[in-house]
Design an enzyme around this catalytic site. Structure first.
Site, PDB file in Angstrom:
ATOM      1  N   ARG A  74       0.830  -1.205   0.000  1.00  0.00           N
ATOM      2  CA  ARG A  74       0.000   0.000   0.000  1.00  0.00           C
ATOM      3  C   ARG A  74       0.869   1.262   0.000  1.00  0.00           C
ATOM      4  NH1 ARG A  74      -5.448   1.536   0.452  1.00  0.00           N
ATOM      5  NH2 ARG A  74      -6.205  -0.593   0.592  1.00  0.00           N
TER       6      ARG A  74
ATOM      7  N   GLU B 167     -10.216   5.510   6.756  1.00  0.00           N
ATOM      8  CA  GLU B 167      -8.793   5.834   6.757  1.00  0.00           C
ATOM      9  C   GLU B 167      -8.401   7.107   5.998  1.00  0.00           C
ATOM     10  OE1 GLU B 167      -8.260   1.742   5.270  1.00  0.00           O
ATOM     11  OE2 GLU B 167      -6.415   1.784   6.444  1.00  0.00           O
TER      12      GLU B 167
HETATM   13  N1  MTE Z   1     -12.901   4.866  14.084  1.00  0.00           N
HETATM   14  C1  MTE Z   1     -12.980   4.597  15.402  1.00  0.00           C
HETATM   15  N2  MTE Z   1     -13.768   5.352  16.170  1.00  0.00           N
HETATM   16  N3  MTE Z   1     -12.268   3.576  15.959  1.00  0.00           N
HETATM   17  C2  MTE Z   1     -11.434   2.790  15.199  1.00  0.00           C
HETATM   18  O1  MTE Z   1     -10.809   1.866  15.702  1.00  0.00           O
HETATM   19  N4  MTE Z   1     -10.505   2.327  12.937  1.00  0.00           N
HETATM   20  C3  MTE Z   1     -10.183   2.894  11.639  1.00  0.00           C
HETATM   21  C4  MTE Z   1     -11.423   3.544  11.015  1.00  0.00           C
HETATM   22  N5  MTE Z   1     -12.083   4.402  11.952  1.00  0.00           N
HETATM   23  C5  MTE Z   1     -11.332   3.068  13.794  1.00  0.00           C
HETATM   24  C6  MTE Z   1     -12.114   4.129  13.281  1.00  0.00           C
HETATM   25  C7  MTE Z   1      -9.641   1.937  10.690  1.00  0.00           C
HETATM   26  S1  MTE Z   1      -8.014   1.540  10.783  1.00  0.00           S
HETATM   27  C8  MTE Z   1     -10.396   1.380   9.697  1.00  0.00           C
HETATM   28  S2  MTE Z   1      -9.727   0.351   8.545  1.00  0.00           S
HETATM   29  C9  MTE Z   1     -11.840   1.646   9.601  1.00  0.00           C
HETATM   30  O2  MTE Z   1     -12.308   2.510  10.639  1.00  0.00           O
HETATM   31  C10 MTE Z   1     -12.576   0.309   9.669  1.00  0.00           C
HETATM   32  O3  MTE Z   1     -13.935   0.461   9.679  1.00  0.00           O
HETATM   33  P1  MTE Z   1     -14.820   0.702   8.348  1.00  0.00           P
HETATM   34  O4  MTE Z   1     -14.252  -0.148   7.288  1.00  0.00           O
HETATM   35  O5  MTE Z   1     -16.162   0.311   8.768  1.00  0.00           O
HETATM   36  O6  MTE Z   1     -14.678   2.162   8.027  1.00  0.00           O
HETATM   37  N1  HPA Z   2      -5.718  -2.812   4.464  1.00  0.00           N
HETATM   38  C1  HPA Z   2      -5.868  -3.421   5.649  1.00  0.00           C
HETATM   39  N2  HPA Z   2      -5.609  -4.682   5.833  1.00  0.00           N
HETATM   40  C2  HPA Z   2      -5.161  -5.400   4.797  1.00  0.00           C
HETATM   41  C3  HPA Z   2      -4.986  -4.826   3.552  1.00  0.00           C
HETATM   42  C4  HPA Z   2      -5.280  -3.469   3.370  1.00  0.00           C
HETATM   43  O1  HPA Z   2      -5.141  -2.908   2.283  1.00  0.00           O
HETATM   44  N3  HPA Z   2      -4.541  -5.772   2.714  1.00  0.00           N
HETATM   45  C5  HPA Z   2      -4.441  -6.882   3.457  1.00  0.00           C
HETATM   46  N4  HPA Z   2      -4.820  -6.677   4.729  1.00  0.00           N
HETATM   47 MO1  MOS Z   3      -7.521  -0.380   9.247  1.00  0.00          MO
HETATM   48  S1  MOS Z   3      -5.499  -0.182   9.386  1.00  0.00           S
HETATM   49  O1  MOS Z   3      -7.347  -1.179   7.690  1.00  0.00           O
HETATM   50  O2  MOS Z   3      -7.754  -1.665  10.349  1.00  0.00           O
END
Ligand code: MTE
Ligand code: HPA
Ligand code: MOS
Length: 772
Positions: A320, A723
């Protein structure tokens, strides 16, 4: 509002509805694993962790621990009945160290006792016999020794050597960027409860229940069908609970299986920070060739990532980083190389952005350098390099940028932030104030949405309609505070046109929806929302047939509205229709499955279309720096973020604010510090500074790009949000650079995080007199 509810079709999706647990979060009534009532006989576990970074483990003596009152036992590698494995991708990533300990905080054994404090004290009484070995702590040293945990990865496009050889200007640099601790409020925890006939129920604070299920089964030497993993919610995950929970859940389940008693394991903050992985710190060496206008002709970037002691997710994190080194810019000739350096430090792991931040801060540092070297406006250098008609639309890894919103987003944020006027004001301020300097910066973010491993892009959901018309919703996604559960519930309520209260949100459970991916890569609502949409839509189709028969009309006539089902001027309640369907022996339950279309990726050539679509955003940040103390403060931030047609704009705004501040922490105050022996010394809030409420910019204008449906067919045309805005926090680091550059006009030598020490060093290098 005086609107006839029978006529107006209500829309639940797209509304800014509060998080389903918001009130319970603030009242302390939302249950986390540590709040669950404990079953009689519950044991508590604590790890025995290596105090040294590298050594030969000859054995240990637990006799002093075992005689302590309340201690139930000590277990280590030799006690594992199945496999001693917890790795997400690779084998050989052991739960318990076998004959080598390879980082401080490495798990050696686990102790259980009747209460937490006794277990913790007993763990400290275990005497370790370790012969110290030479430790490699430095990324560059590991690179010199060619110590890597996975093979090198390369994204190559065009001929970078030729481009650099013929470029009118060539600049190069080296950037060091720190890692980051997740600092979730709830540290790692699991509660294992043994059942009959070898069954095991594990409550785990995990983003990846399926992985916990499989590794617990593997550790116990039983089939996956004997293990269920359940998660109601996490107190934050941020990527730190994507792969690491197998360590904690695995140990708790082992003790449970050995003793026949329930076992709870939670980590003290210190052990959580020392013993579990973080964001990867990187060193990157880069060289860029440009023309006189700052147009990039070629970019060579070599990344050294700190994998730590083993691979974990380092391979895909590097992928990534390499696929985000372009950020928003067309780079005609590219060579991006990533080395996964093996060091005797804790294995790093996923963290919000997952390599994206490391790639994006690199190219932003490159752009900033080009602009300052050529004395051009950094935003003009950005604009001239954006993907688009004037440049090109193919990324170095072969994906076309088809949904480009860069010009739109960046111009809008520059306008709403009053860029021109404030630029002039800040320049005037700096001309008159030698001590407190101000800086201003804008940056765009283009972030690819999908797991970069194609097979992970799938999800399942389970929807039941009960005879009173209430709906039970389950899916493979996990709730970590990000609002996934309310979003998916909105999708289901929208399909049936019932009140959101009619949809019961339930704990993620491997027995209900199997073989799930981690809730990660920001794909939670895209994947699980679509799976739930498909399940609900299938049930609705059957209900519609029943309603049409009942009213004796064509199916097209049937309308769902406000909890009722209408045929012209006749109607029944949704519950009445459910009962009718049951009486006709129609299935009122459905499992939905969704797999993201169009994506493919060749991990060997590093080419393909890894991402279903891109999400776009831009930020303007203003900072003040104190050139005597090195302190920095963000005074104002303006953000514009593309979320397609949002499922829930209130949740999305919260995600943007939180991610931005977390990104700010990464580039300003959060510093991990290991001593010369490889011990992490920043293991709590007293030594590791995350942003507090007073660090949030006092002027913080966060906006969602209006009315811009995703051009790809995502659930209700929404876009992922979790993210991407984290990387907008890099704008603060760029603004600090701008403030430093105002001193002498040269290129600031600033690494990340821009701690007071780092800022002072850069200020002193920039000062015309060499000191100030
Ligand atoms: N928001 C909160 N409040 N707490 C969390 O742990 N994790 C982040 C983001 N937002 C997180 C957060 C991360 S690393 C990811 S990948 C996404 O939420 C995962 O959730 P989603 O795919 O439903 O957005
Ligand atoms: N994001 C988070 N987790 C993962 C990914 C990614 O792009 N690819 C494999 N595991
Ligand atoms: Mo988020 S780093 O893809 O859990």
């Amino acid at each position: 509002m005086n609107i006839d509810p029978k006529i107006v079709q209500r829309s639940i999706v797209g509304k800014g509805i509060a998080h389903d647990s918001a009130a319970r979060h603030v009242a302390g009534e939302a249950n986390y694993i540590d709040d669950m009532p404990e079953l009689p006989g519950t044991l508590h576990a604590a790890f025995v962790l290596s105090p040294v970074a590298h050594g030969k483990l000859n054995g240990f003596d637990a006799s002093e621990a075992l005689v302590m009152s309340g201690v139930a036992g000590v277990w280590s590698a030799k006690d594992v009945p199945g496999h001693n494995e917890v790795g997400p991708i690779h084998t050989g990533e052991t739960l318990f160290a076998e004959d080598i300990v390879d980082h401080e905080g490495r798990v050696i054994a686990v102790v259980a006792a009747g209460d937490f404090e006794t277990a913790y004290r007993a763990a400290k009484k275990v005497k370790l016999d370790i012969e110290p070995l030479e430790a490699v702590l430095d990324i560059e040293e590991a690179h010199r020794r060619k110590n890597y945990v996975v093979p090198v990865q390369e994204v190559i496009d065009g001929d970078v050597d030729a481009a650099l050889a013929s470029a009118p200007h060539v600049f190069s640099g080296k950037l060091k960027m720190g890692g980051q601790d997740h600092f979730y409020l709830e540290t790692h925890i699991a509660y294992a409860i043994p059942g009959e006939n070898g069954e095991m129920l594990v409550h785990s604070s995990t983003q990846h229940p399926t992985e916990v299920q499989h590794h617990v089964a593997g550790i116990l030497g039983i089939h996956a069908n004997a293990v269920e993993c359940q998660v109601r919610r996490m107190g934050g995950g941020f990527g730190g609970k994507e792969s690491q929970p197998t360590i904690i859940a695995g140990a708790a389940a082992l003790i449970s299986a050995k003793t026949g008693k329930p076992c709870k394991m939670r980590l003290k903050r210190r052990d959580d920070m020392a013993g579990t992985g973080k964001r990867h710190d990187f060193v990157v060496n880069w060289k860029v060739g440009v023309d006189g206008r700052g147009r990039i002709l070629g970019l060579d970037a070599e990344y050294l990532a700190r994998a730590g002691n083993l691979p974990d997710l380092t391979g895909p994190v590097i992928t990534r980083a390499l696929t985000h080194t372009d950020n928003s810019y067309h780079i005609p000739n590219a060579r991006f190389v990533g080395h996964a350096c093996k060091t005797n430090t804790v294995s790093n792991t996923a963290f919000r952005g997952f390599g994206g931040p490391q790639g994006i801060i690199t190219i932003e540092a490159v752009i900033d350098t080009i602009a300052r070297e050529l004395k051009l406006d950094p935003n003009a250098v950005r604009a001239i390099n954006y993907y688009g008609d004037g440049t090109g639309d193919t990324t170095p890894y072969g994906q076309k940028v088809e949904d480009n919103r860069l010009v739109e987003v960046t111009e809008a944020v520059l306008a709403s932030a009053d860029w021109q006027q404030r630029r002039a004001e800040i320049d005037a301020h700096n001309a008159a104030n030698p001590i407190i300097r101000r800086g201003l910066a804008m940056m765009p973010v283009k972030f690819g949405i999908s797991f970069n491993l194609t097979s992970l892009n799938q999800a399942g959901a389970l929807v039941h309609v009960y005879l009173d018309g209430s709906i039970f919703l389950n899916h493979g996604g996990t709730e970590m505070g990000q609002g996934l559960f309310v979003k998916v519930a909105q999708v289901v309520a929208e399909v049936f046109q019932v009140d959101l209260d009619m949809v019961r949100i339930s704990s993620t459970a491997t027995g209900k929806v199997p073989n799930t991916s981690a809730t990660a890569a920001s794909t939670g609502s895209d994947l699980n929302g679509m799976a739930a949409f498909k399940a609900a839509t299938a049930i609705k189709a059957r209900l519609t047939t029943v309603a049409a028969e009942h009213f004796d009309v064509e199916e097209e006539v049937i309308i769902y509205r406000e909890g009722r089902v209408h045929a012209d001027n006749r109607s029944v309640s949704f519950g009445e229709l459910a009962k009718m369907a049951w009486a006709k022996r129609v299935q009122l339950s459905e499992a939905g499955h969704y797999a993201t279309p169009k994506i493919h990726w060749d991990g060997k050539t590093m080419k393909g279309r890894p991402f279903f679509y891109f999400s776009y955003g831009a930020a303007v940040a203003e900072v003040a720096i104190d050139t005597l103390t090195g302190e920095t403060r963000c005074l104002r931030a303006d953000i514009l973020q593309d979320v397609g047609s949002p499922l829930n704009p209130a949740i999305d705004l919260g995600q943007i604010e939180g991610a931005f501040v977390q990104g700010m922490g990464w580039v300003t105050c959060e510093e991990l510090w290991w001593d010369k022996t490889g011990r992490l010394r920043t293991v709590g809030p007293s030594t590791y500074k995350i942003p507090g409420s007073r660090d949030v910019p006092p002027i913080f204008n966060v906006r969602i790009l209006d009315n811009m449906p995703n051009r790809e067919e995502t659930v209700f045309r929404s876009k992922a949000i979790g993210e991407p805005p984290l990387m907008l926090g890099i704008s603060i680091w760029l603004a600090v650079r701008d403030a430093i550059a105002s001193i002498a006009g040269s290129v600031p030598q600033l690494d990340s995080p821009a701690t007071p020490e780092a800022v002072l060093r850069a200020v002193n290098q920039s000062s015309p007199s060499g000191s100030r």
